[in-house]
Design a protein around this motif. Structure first.
Motif, PDB file in Angstrom:
ATOM      1  N   ALA A  26       0.802  -1.225   0.000  1.00 51.92           N
ATOM      2  CA  ALA A  26       0.000   0.000   0.000  1.00 51.92           C
ATOM      3  C   ALA A  26       0.834   1.274   0.000  1.00 51.92           C
ATOM      4  O   ALA A  26       0.426   2.277  -0.593  1.00 51.92           O
ATOM      5  N   TYR A  27       1.985   1.309   0.635  1.00 57.36           N
ATOM      6  CA  TYR A  27       2.751   2.546   0.794  1.00 57.36           C
ATOM      7  C   TYR A  27       3.214   3.151  -0.533  1.00 57.36           C
ATOM      8  O   TYR A  27       3.059   4.357  -0.738  1.00 57.36           O
ATOM      9  N   PRO A  28       3.767   2.382  -1.475  1.00 57.34           N
ATOM     10  CA  PRO A  28       4.146   2.987  -2.762  1.00 57.34           C
ATOM     11  C   PRO A  28       2.949   3.582  -3.509  1.00 57.34           C
ATOM     12  O   PRO A  28       3.061   4.635  -4.128  1.00 57.34           O
ATOM     13  N   SER A  29       1.828   2.921  -3.436  1.00 56.18           N
ATOM     14  CA  SER A  29       0.627   3.449  -4.075  1.00 56.18           C
ATOM     15  C   SER A  29       0.199   4.755  -3.419  1.00 56.18           C
ATOM     16  O   SER A  29      -0.180   5.716  -4.101  1.00 56.18           O
ATOM     17  N   TYR A  30       0.276   4.811  -2.117  1.00 60.87           N
ATOM     18  CA  TYR A  30      -0.057   6.033  -1.378  1.00 60.87           C
ATOM     19  C   TYR A  30       0.878   7.170  -1.782  1.00 60.87           C
ATOM     20  O   TYR A  30       0.426   8.286  -2.061  1.00 60.87           O
ATOM     21  N   GLN A  31       2.171   6.889  -1.845  1.00 56.31           N
ATOM     22  CA  GLN A  31       3.141   7.913  -2.233  1.00 56.31           C
ATOM     23  C   GLN A  31       2.873   8.415  -3.648  1.00 56.31           C
ATOM     24  O   GLN A  31       2.977   9.611  -3.925  1.00 56.31           O
ATOM     25  N   SER A  32       2.521   7.519  -4.545  1.00 61.59           N
ATOM     26  CA  SER A  32       2.226   7.902  -5.916  1.00 61.59           C
ATOM     27  C   SER A  32       1.036   8.858  -5.969  1.00 61.59           C
ATOM     28  O   SER A  32       1.066   9.861  -6.686  1.00 61.59           O
ATOM     29  N   HIS A  33       0.007   8.584  -5.183  1.00 63.83           N
ATOM     30  CA  HIS A  33      -1.170   9.460  -5.159  1.00 63.83           C
ATOM     31  C   HIS A  33      -0.839  10.819  -4.554  1.00 63.83           C
ATOM     32  O   HIS A  33      -1.342  11.850  -5.022  1.00 63.83           O
ATOM     33  N   VAL A  34      -0.010  10.853  -3.553  1.00 60.45           N
ATOM     34  CA  VAL A  34       0.381  12.120  -2.940  1.00 60.45           C
ATOM     35  C   VAL A  34       1.164  12.969  -3.938  1.00 60.45           C
ATOM     36  O   VAL A  34       0.912  14.167  -4.095  1.00 60.45           O
ATOM     37  N   LEU A  35       2.113  12.360  -4.653  1.00 62.40           N
ATOM     38  CA  LEU A  35       2.898  13.086  -5.643  1.00 62.40           C
ATOM     39  C   LEU A  35       2.025  13.589  -6.794  1.00 62.40           C
ATOM     40  O   LEU A  35       2.203  14.710  -7.282  1.00 62.40           O
ATOM     41  N   LYS A  36       1.062  12.778  -7.223  1.00 57.91           N
ATOM     42  CA  LYS A  36       0.137  13.224  -8.271  1.00 57.91           C
ATOM     43  C   LYS A  36      -0.713  14.385  -7.771  1.00 57.91           C
ATOM     44  O   LYS A  36      -1.039  15.292  -8.538  1.00 57.91           O
ATOM     45  N   GLY A  37      -1.062  14.372  -6.501  1.00 57.80           N
ATOM     46  CA  GLY A  37      -1.806  15.489  -5.919  1.00 57.80           C
ATOM     47  C   GLY A  37      -0.989  16.766  -5.930  1.00 57.80           C
ATOM     48  O   GLY A  37      -1.513  17.851  -6.238  1.00 57.80           O
ATOM     49  N   HIS A  38       0.296  16.678  -5.625  1.00 54.47           N
ATOM     50  CA  HIS A  38       1.183  17.853  -5.684  1.00 54.47           C
ATOM     51  C   HIS A  38       1.259  18.387  -7.115  1.00 54.47           C
ATOM     52  O   HIS A  38       1.208  19.594  -7.344  1.00 54.47           O
ATOM     53  N   ARG A  39       1.396  17.466  -8.076  1.00 54.75           N
ATOM     54  CA  ARG A  39       1.472  17.878  -9.471  1.00 54.75           C
ATOM     55  C   ARG A  39       0.176  18.552  -9.909  1.00 54.75           C
ATOM     56  O   ARG A  39       0.200  19.598 -10.560  1.00 54.75           O
TER      57      ARG A  39
END
Length: 135
Positions: A26-39
Motif C-alpha cells: 500500500a505505501y508505494p501506491s499512497y506515495q504515488s497518489h500524494v505526488l500526483k496530488g502535488h502535481r
C-alpha cells in the motif's frame, strides 16, 4: 488443567507479518497518489497564473511583461492567490514579453518513477503545457 486466555507468540508474528506485507504493497501506491496530488495542485496554479495574465493583458500597454504579477511570481516563486507550497514546486514566469510568456513549475523533490514529476511543468500563452503526456 487450567485454560489460559491470550494470544500466542506465533499468532502475533503472523499478524505482524500480514500487516507488513499489506504496508509494503500500500505505501508505494499512497506515495504515488500524494505526488500526483502535488502535481495537480501545481498545474492548477499554472492555470490560475495564466488566467490572471490573460485578464490583465488588455489593461497594460506593455503586454505580458508589464503585468505586476510577473515580477511578483519571479521574486517570490509563488503568487498571492496560489495554493502552491514552495517546498513542493517553485513557480516562475520566463520569457515574458509583449505577446508571449512561459510559466514554469519546478519540482523541489525527487520522483524517480514518474516522468511527470521528475521534469518541470510549463504552460505558455497558447495554453500548451509540457510535458504533453502530463497535461
Amino acid at each position: 488443567m487450567i485454560k489460559q486466555k491470550g494470544v500466542t507468540l506465533i499468532e502475533m508474528l503472523i499478524a505482524v507479518a500480514i500487516i507488513g506485507v499489506l504496508t509494503a504493497i500500500a505505501y508505494p501506491s499512497y506515495q504515488s497518489h500524494v505526488l500526483k496530488g502535488h502535481r495537480t495542485q501545481a498545474m492548477g496554479d499554472l492555470i490560475k497564473i495564466q488566467l490572471e495574465l490573460e485578464a490583465n493583458y488588455t489593461k497594460t500597454s506593455g503586454g505580458y511583461a508589464a503585468i505586476p504579477l510577473v515580477s511578483e511570481v519571479n521574486t517570490n516563486n509563488t503568487c498571492s492567490f496560489c495554493d502552491n507550497d514552495k517546498n513542493k514546486y517553485l513557480l516562475s514566469i520566463s520569457s515574458a514579453s509583449k505577446n508571449s510568456y512561459t510559466i514554469i513549475a519546478e519540482p523541489q523533490f525527487q520522483a524517480t518513477n514518474d516522468t511527470c514529476l521528475s521534469n518541470e511543468l510549463t504552460l505558455n500563452q497558447n495554453g500548451t503545457g509540457t510535458p504533453a503526456s502530463c497535461w
